[in-house]
Structure formats: C-alpha cells, structure tokens
Write a protein that holds these residues in place. Structure first.
Motif, short mmCIF file in Angstrom:
data_model
loop_
_atom_site.label_atom_id
_atom_site.label_comp_id
_atom_site.label_asym_id
_atom_site.label_seq_id
_atom_site.Cartn_x
_atom_site.Cartn_y
_atom_site.Cartn_z
N GLY A 177 0.84 -1.19 0.00
CA GLY A 177 0.00 0.00 0.00
C GLY A 177 0.87 1.24 0.00
N LEU A 178 0.25 2.39 0.13
CA LEU A 178 0.97 3.66 0.06
C LEU A 178 1.52 4.08 1.42
N HIS A 179 2.64 4.79 1.37
CA HIS A 179 3.23 5.37 2.58
C HIS A 179 2.23 6.35 3.21
N HIS A 180 2.01 6.22 4.52
CA HIS A 180 0.97 6.97 5.23
C HIS A 180 1.63 7.74 6.37
N GLU A 181 1.32 9.02 6.48
CA GLU A 181 1.82 9.85 7.57
C GLU A 181 0.64 10.50 8.30
N ILE A 182 0.76 10.58 9.63
CA ILE A 182 -0.24 11.23 10.47
C ILE A 182 0.47 12.32 11.26
N TYR A 183 0.03 13.55 11.13
CA TYR A 183 0.72 14.70 11.71
C TYR A 183 0.10 15.07 13.06
N ARG A 188 3.05 24.93 12.76
CA ARG A 188 3.10 26.38 12.95
C ARG A 188 3.48 26.76 14.36
N ARG A 189 3.32 25.82 15.30
CA ARG A 189 3.55 26.14 16.72
C ARG A 189 4.59 25.24 17.37
N THR A 190 5.19 24.32 16.62
CA THR A 190 6.08 23.32 17.19
C THR A 190 7.46 23.44 16.59
N ASP A 191 8.48 23.38 17.45
CA ASP A 191 9.86 23.33 16.98
C ASP A 191 10.01 22.13 16.06
N PRO A 192 10.61 22.31 14.87
CA PRO A 192 10.75 21.17 13.95
C PRO A 192 11.39 19.94 14.59
N ALA A 193 12.29 20.14 15.53
CA ALA A 193 12.96 19.01 16.18
C ALA A 193 12.01 18.22 17.08
N LYS A 194 10.84 18.81 17.40
CA LYS A 194 9.90 18.15 18.31
C LYS A 194 8.61 17.70 17.62
N LEU A 195 8.55 17.83 16.31
CA LEU A 195 7.37 17.38 15.58
C LEU A 195 7.17 15.88 15.76
N ARG A 196 5.93 15.47 15.98
CA ARG A 196 5.59 14.05 16.16
C ARG A 196 4.73 13.59 14.99
N THR A 197 5.24 12.60 14.27
CA THR A 197 4.57 12.11 13.07
C THR A 197 4.52 10.59 13.09
N VAL A 198 3.34 10.04 12.90
CA VAL A 198 3.21 8.59 12.75
C VAL A 198 3.53 8.24 11.31
N LEU A 199 4.48 7.33 11.10
CA LEU A 199 4.82 6.84 9.77
C LEU A 199 4.31 5.41 9.67
N ARG A 200 3.59 5.11 8.60
CA ARG A 200 2.97 3.79 8.46
C ARG A 200 3.14 3.27 7.04
N GLN A 201 3.42 1.97 6.93
CA GLN A 201 3.55 1.32 5.64
C GLN A 201 2.82 0.00 5.66
N PRO A 202 1.68 -0.12 4.95
CA PRO A 202 1.03 -1.44 4.84
C PRO A 202 1.99 -2.45 4.21
N VAL A 203 1.96 -3.68 4.72
CA VAL A 203 2.91 -4.70 4.26
C VAL A 203 2.20 -6.04 4.10
N LYS A 204 2.87 -6.95 3.41
CA LYS A 204 2.43 -8.34 3.33
C LYS A 204 3.68 -9.21 3.22
N ALA A 205 3.51 -10.49 3.45
CA ALA A 205 4.64 -11.42 3.38
C ALA A 205 5.20 -11.46 1.97
N ARG A 206 6.52 -11.42 1.87
CA ARG A 206 7.17 -11.51 0.57
C ARG A 206 7.06 -12.92 0.00
N SER A 207 7.08 -13.91 0.89
CA SER A 207 6.97 -15.29 0.46
C SER A 207 6.35 -16.10 1.58
N LEU A 208 5.84 -17.26 1.27
CA LEU A 208 5.27 -18.14 2.28
C LEU A 208 6.38 -18.75 3.11
N SER A 209 6.11 -18.87 4.40
CA SER A 209 7.06 -19.58 5.26
C SER A 209 7.00 -21.06 4.95
#
Length: 217
Positions: A177-183, A188-209
């Motif tokens: 799936g697509l790269h997903h970010e949640i801010y 506008r009010r937060t020091d860039p060094a303190k920004l909190r962002t959820v990074l998410r990447q939907p995934v699936k198994a590359r191969s069967l175990s």
C-alpha cells in the motif's frame, strides 16, 4: 452528555503509538475525507488549498453531526498518503515529483450524503474551489509497519531507508500500500525538532514460510 468521539483516544494503536523503532500493527478499516494532488507541499498552492478545503468540510460535518444527530466529535489530525512514480524520488525528497492524498478521519456514522451536504454548505460559506474535490475514501491497510518519528519532516529519510532496505527484507515483508503519515503536531507552533509524526507502511509477506507452504493433510 456523551463524550465527544476522539479518534486519537479510541484508536490509540493508530494515532498514539509510542514506539520509535518499526513495529507491526493491525489497522482497522477506516473512512476519511480526502483530496488528491501532486507537487512540493512546501510550495504548492494546490497543497495549501487542499488543506483548507479538508478542514472546512471536516468542521462543517462536525457541526452538522452535532446539531442533527447529537453526535459530536473531535476533528482528527491531518494525514497524508505519499508516493512517486520512482520510489527513489520519494526517499531522496525530490518533492516536486511527489503525489499525495490528504486525509482527515471521518467517524463511521458519517455518510456520503452528509459529506456531500457539508461540501455544499462549506463551499457557499468559504468559497474555496478545492472543496469541490473533497471525496470520501476508505482505507483497508491491515497489517502495517509503523513508527513514531520525532523530528523534522525532512529528517525522515534515514528511518524510511531503514524500513525499505533493512526492516522489510529482514522480516520477509514487502510494501502492500501507500506510505501513510499522520501529523500529530501543529508545525506552525512546534519546533521542527519536536514534531511528532506517525509513519505507516502497509505490508504483506514476501513469500510463504516453509510451514505455511506445506499442503494440508
């Protein structure tokens, strides 16, 4: 009086993770208000207009829901799906080549009809042309790699490179799936060094175990 619905409180796994290293989580099906576009979010007028339109519709839906249904909610944080035709452009932060879909979560009881009504109301009051492009979007991300990134948006490259070049291969996973970010922070009010962002990447198994690949007895 019933408490306002707050997606950050109700879905802490999705909106309030604490892990700063990649972890696998299960994301439920969720609905959103959405606007699509492309280009550098720092300089693109389309990006700014999309954000304005999303919040205008989101708050109009909120007030209509409270007044008509007696169901109030906290408008969720801005989110975005990001991609590029060439993934190297994304990791290299070549933002002019980026595609994006901006999102704000819509509670499950918000119908497409409510969204359409809110668009008409918001357009008549605000006059933002991008409101016409707001649409509903359902994401079924399911199994996903997720991390809380603390710092500037432009400092995401190392942790994303780690995801794609180390974490996913080491766990026999691939993108689903697509790269997903949640801010979670207001830039506008937060020091860039303190920004909190959820990074998410939907995934699936590359191969069967080996075990899962065995035929049933």
């Amino acid at each position: 009086m019933a408490a306002k619905y707050d997606v950050k409180r109700e879905l802490k796994t999705c909106y309030a993770p604490k892990n700063t290293d990649w972890e696998i989580v299960e994301i439920p099906e969720l609905r959103y208000l959405a606007v699509d576009g492309h280009g550098d979010p720092n300089s693109s007028a389309a990006y700014r207009h999309a954000v304005e339109a999303l919040y205008a519709v989101a708050y109009t839906v909120k007030f209509a829901s409270k007044g008509d249904l007696g169901k109030d909610f906290v408008v969720g944080p801005l989110e975005g799906l990001w991609w590029a035709e060439n993934m190297d452009d994304f990791l290299a932060r070549l933002k002019d080549n980026w595609q994006w879909r901006l999102l704000i979560h819509a509670p499950a009881w918000v119908t497409d009809e409510m969204i359409d009504d809110a668009k008409h109301t918001a357009l008549s009051k605000k006059g933002f042309p991008a409101i016409a492009h707001v649409h509903s979007e359902t994401l079924r991300e399911g199994t996903s790699a997720q991390v809380l990134h603390i710092g500037s948006y432009d400092d995401e490259t190392p942790i994303l490179t780690e995801l794609h070049q180390e974490y996913l291969p080491a766990n026999d996973l691939r993108e689903a799936g697509l790269h997903h970010e949640i801010y979670l922070s207001d830039p506008r009010r937060t020091d860039p060094a303190k920004l909190r962002t959820v990074l998410r990447q939907p995934v699936k198994a590359r191969s069967l175990s080996p075990r899962s690949a065995r035929p049933a007895p």
